[in-house]
Design an enzyme around this catalytic site. Structure first.
Site, short mmCIF file in Angstrom:
data_model
loop_
_atom_site.label_atom_id
_atom_site.label_comp_id
_atom_site.label_asym_id
_atom_site.label_seq_id
_atom_site.Cartn_x
_atom_site.Cartn_y
_atom_site.Cartn_z
N TRP A 110 0.85 -1.19 0.00
CA TRP A 110 0.00 0.00 0.00
C TRP A 110 0.88 1.24 0.00
O TRP A 110 2.05 1.18 0.40
CB TRP A 110 -0.94 -0.01 1.20
N GLU A 136 6.50 8.48 14.37
CA GLU A 136 6.77 7.79 13.11
C GLU A 136 7.68 8.63 12.20
O GLU A 136 8.50 8.08 11.46
CB GLU A 136 5.46 7.48 12.38
N GLU A 144 8.31 1.33 7.08
CA GLU A 144 8.00 2.26 8.16
C GLU A 144 7.87 3.70 7.64
O GLU A 144 7.10 4.49 8.19
CB GLU A 144 9.09 2.19 9.23
N HIS A 162 4.44 5.18 7.12
CA HIS A 162 3.57 5.44 8.26
C HIS A 162 3.51 6.93 8.58
O HIS A 162 2.43 7.52 8.70
CB HIS A 162 4.03 4.66 9.49
N GLU A 220 8.06 -2.84 18.68
CA GLU A 220 7.14 -3.09 17.56
C GLU A 220 5.77 -3.53 18.07
O GLU A 220 4.73 -3.15 17.52
CB GLU A 220 7.72 -4.14 16.62
N THR A 270 3.97 -0.43 19.46
CA THR A 270 3.46 0.43 18.39
C THR A 270 2.24 -0.19 17.73
O THR A 270 1.27 0.50 17.40
CB THR A 270 4.57 0.66 17.34
N ASP A 288 1.34 -3.61 9.44
CA ASP A 288 2.78 -3.57 9.18
C ASP A 288 3.57 -3.87 10.45
O ASP A 288 4.52 -4.65 10.46
CB ASP A 288 3.20 -2.19 8.67
N GLU A 289 3.17 -3.20 11.54
CA GLU A 289 3.89 -3.37 12.80
C GLU A 289 3.82 -4.82 13.29
O GLU A 289 4.76 -5.33 13.89
CB GLU A 289 3.32 -2.43 13.87
N HIS A 297 6.45 -6.75 11.47
CA HIS A 297 7.77 -6.38 11.97
C HIS A 297 8.01 -6.97 13.37
O HIS A 297 9.12 -7.44 13.67
CB HIS A 297 7.90 -4.85 12.02
#
Length: 327
Positions: A30, A73, A111, A114, A164, A167, A196-197, A200
């Site tokens: 994305w 971020e 990242e 974000h 991570e 977050t 995403d986090e 990670h």
């Protein structure tokens, strides 16, 4: 480093290679423009008007938390620099083809979206003073970031595993609050970032699990170090140029909304203890066994302090944030 740590770090590159699939291929990723009005389209004015109208439902407290998350971020350059300072696993050339360097650059590229997306969202809503937000971002980048890992790779992997997850939880909770206030666009944005986090988090926990398998005593001592010193939040040195402790003020609002609380901090400790099966690890050195016992007692110790922490937070005065437009 000890010869044992050098050997573990030599093996972690090969292990990281097996986890690069946790980075999403760029062609399938994305991008921030997927979530905001398309100003090049014929219908841009209606899209933007509807977008801004939905954002009117957000309470000021949630905007404060969203700005704090955005500032955090946007300080990504400090975090990449911190990763590249880690002895034995940094990207020495900036274009290294070794697996760890590829992971670090791929993690950074994911990242980076974000902060871009959250910044763009805030700008288009017209709900906050973007210049003040930008000043805070510049202050944080200027002030820097110290995770407390002291250049030790084991310490750093404990930190990233913890951070991570923290977050991910905070973005997911903002998504939930946004949905409850009637702002589906922000909910979708924050849930996407939380996704995403989550990937990670999974990667860093796997990296550290590999360290525990290869060097359980060394890994245990590093976990004790990081838990004892407490996990420092990335935006700890946030500033708006005044004498106010902006990070502490932002944290109080986040606590009040339940976005990221002391209870969450304790739950993450518990989660990592279970993930790495700390309680049942055998064959540890004397100091590592003592560290194991200390680590396993920490969550209960902190839970006994929850009420005291909450009372202390409740006693703090309300703060006026320059990020909010005359509010």
């Amino acid at each position: 480093m000890s010869p044992e740590k050098e050997s573990v770090l030599a093996s972690i590159d090969r292990f990281v290679e097996t986890k690069l699939h946790l980075l999403c291929p760029i062609a399938q990723s994305w991008q921030p423009s997927d979530f905001v009005p398309d100003l090049t389209g014929d219908n841009w004015l209606k899209e933007l008007t509807d977008f801004r109208e939905a954002a009117r439902s957000l309470p000021d407290e949630l905007l404060v938390v969203l700005v704090g998350s955005t500032v955090t971020e946007e300080a990504l350059p400090s975090y990449q620099t911190a990763l590249n300072r880690i002895e034995g696993i940094g990207d020495k050339t900036g274009t290294s083809v070794n697996p760890w360097a590829r992971w670090t650059r791929g993690w950074t590229s994911e990242e980076n979206r974000h902060g871009d997306l959250l910044n763009r969202y805030l700008y288009l809503t017209g709900r906050v003073n973007m210049r003040e937000v930008e000043v805070t971002i510049q202050h944080l980048l200027t002030n820097g970031f110290d995770s407390g890992h002291h250049g030790d790779p084991y310490n750093a992997l404990v930190y990233t595993s913890f951070q991570e997850r923290a977050t991910r939880l905070s973005h997911a909770k903002v998504a939930q609050l946004a949905r409850q206030t009637g702002e589906p666009a922000l909910s979708r944005i924050c849930n996407t970032i939380a996704g995403d986090e989550a990937r990670h988090e999974e990667a860093y926990k796997c990296f550290m699990a590999h360290v525990f398998d290869a060097d359980p005593s060394g890994a245990m001592l590093s976990m004790e170090t990081m838990f004892t010193e407490t996990i420092k939040m990335p935006a700890l040195l946030m500033s708006d140029g005044s004498d106010n402790d902006v990070f502490a003020c932002f944290s109080r609002v986040a606590q009040g909304l339940g976005v990221y609380t002391f209870a969450d901090y304790i739950d993450i400790m518990d989660h990592l203890i279970q993930t790495w099966d700390i309680t049942n690890l055998k064959g540890l050195s004397g100091p590592a066994a003592a560290a194991q016992d200390k680590i396993c007692r920490m969550p209960d110790y902190y839970r006994r302090r929850l009420d005291w922490v909450q009372r202390k937070l409740n006693a703090q005065p309300c703060q006026i944030f320059p990020w909010l437009l005359k509010r």
